[in-house]
Design an enzyme around this catalytic site. Sequence first.
Site, short mmCIF file in Angstrom:
data_model
loop_
_atom_site.label_atom_id
_atom_site.label_comp_id
_atom_site.label_asym_id
_atom_site.label_seq_id
_atom_site.Cartn_x
_atom_site.Cartn_y
_atom_site.Cartn_z
CB ALA A 102 -1.36 7.29 -3.81
N GLY B 209 0.82 -1.18 -0.09
CA GLY B 209 0.09 -0.14 0.15
C GLY B 209 0.82 1.24 0.20
CG ASN B 210 -0.12 4.70 -1.39
OD1 ASN B 210 -0.76 5.60 -0.78
ND2 ASN B 210 -0.69 4.26 -2.59
CE1 TYR B 211 4.04 5.04 5.46
CE2 TYR B 211 5.31 5.76 3.85
CZ TYR B 211 5.09 4.95 4.98
OH TYR B 211 6.00 4.20 5.30
CB SER B 212 -2.79 8.10 -0.37
OG SER B 212 -3.99 8.76 -0.38
#
Length: 404
Positions: A277, A209-212
Amino acid sequence: MTLKDKHIVLGITGSIAAYKAASLARLLIKAGAEVQIVITPSGKEFITPVTLSALTGKPVVSEFFTANDGTWHSHVDLGQWADLMLIAPATAATLGKMANGIADNMLITTYLSMKAPVMIAPAMDLDMFAHPSTTRNIEMLRSYGNIIIEPAAGELASHLIGKGRMEEPEKILEVVEAFFAKKETLDKKKILITAGPTYEKIDPVRFIGNYSSGKMGFALAEECAGRGAEVTLVAGPVALKVNHPNIKRIDVESAEQMYNASVGVFGDMDAAILCAAVADFRPAEQYTQKVKRGEDDLTIALTPNKDIAASLGKMKKGGQMLVGFALETNDEEANALRKMEKKNLDYIVLNSLNDAGAGFQHDTNKISILNRNGERKDFPLKSKKEVASDIIEEVFFSLLRPFK
Ligand code: PMT
């Protein structure tokens, strides 16, 4: 003073949430509005008219006549005086009376005489809210053009947990402010917005995943809806709530689900703003069981996801507008321009991880907007709400490319 000179009739009914109406009245007044309270007889059981009149500086209206001197309170005059009628909290009983025109108290006669738009913030127990009769009454009120400010989910006065709690006064104020601030400027335009991260499953318990956080995309959705647009918000996994009733939210998890949801609706849209993102890769295969730790390295093969922006760029027809984002760490402008070109975007919003307070998770952002004419406009660090407004102003209303 966002509500300066606005006349608001605040209707209060017999719900425990009536206590929140005092804060709401205060917030509306602080924002510059003149507030006239109309309260039902059972509303007075929950909050005293003395408190309310002290806050608004006006006598509270409840009965058709003042008992001691026979003064008649004109619901017709109130209907003409108001710029907005806001009923908060609205009980199931009041919703039913409003939907069916049962004019047995001052609040309902005022509602039926109202010339101004009406917003309704229901409050009741979860089972009452879920009952088909409540659903039907709300649908009827919507069909009259009334705006429903959906209740929130959480612990209710009954200690049950579910949907039915009146939305917080601060959120209601935001809806009211947005309504007055930019009413109809994007009237009925259909806008797709993607927001948040995507999760690409490795096994049943892990993902890439990512930090969005979704904050930027959700701010854009609220901004567009506040200006009258019909927004479809395709959201990755985020812990955010939608406030405006004109936002249709589609929750997705993976890039593939986001792709399918976005491509599925884009044909019907006037514009799309792609703020999500999206993971560029996903595991080529998903393990069906939790991967166990071993002594050896674990290699996970990744395969590319479809590019939503590029696909919409190919589908785009004359009159449709496509806006992308670029979060960069180096060679910011060159990378953003390359993405705009490659994905056939009309605008790209550049934010850089090199700027403090910009990008993922913050409540603020610092952006530059680039267009196909090679122009660039830089903005200072602002709240994401203000950034959303700047983006909408620039891409829809700049002289370079007026929104038709
Ligand atoms: O959610 P927040 O915490 O508020 O943070 C906001 C944000 C930093 C996520 C946002 O402002 C932002 O910059 N979003 C884009 C992130 C990014 O870097 O995207 P990208 O460079 O991978 O992609 C460029 C554009 O193509 C983006 O519009 C993206 O949505 C889109 N894209 C990318 C890949 C893909 N498979 N499909 C896409 O549509």
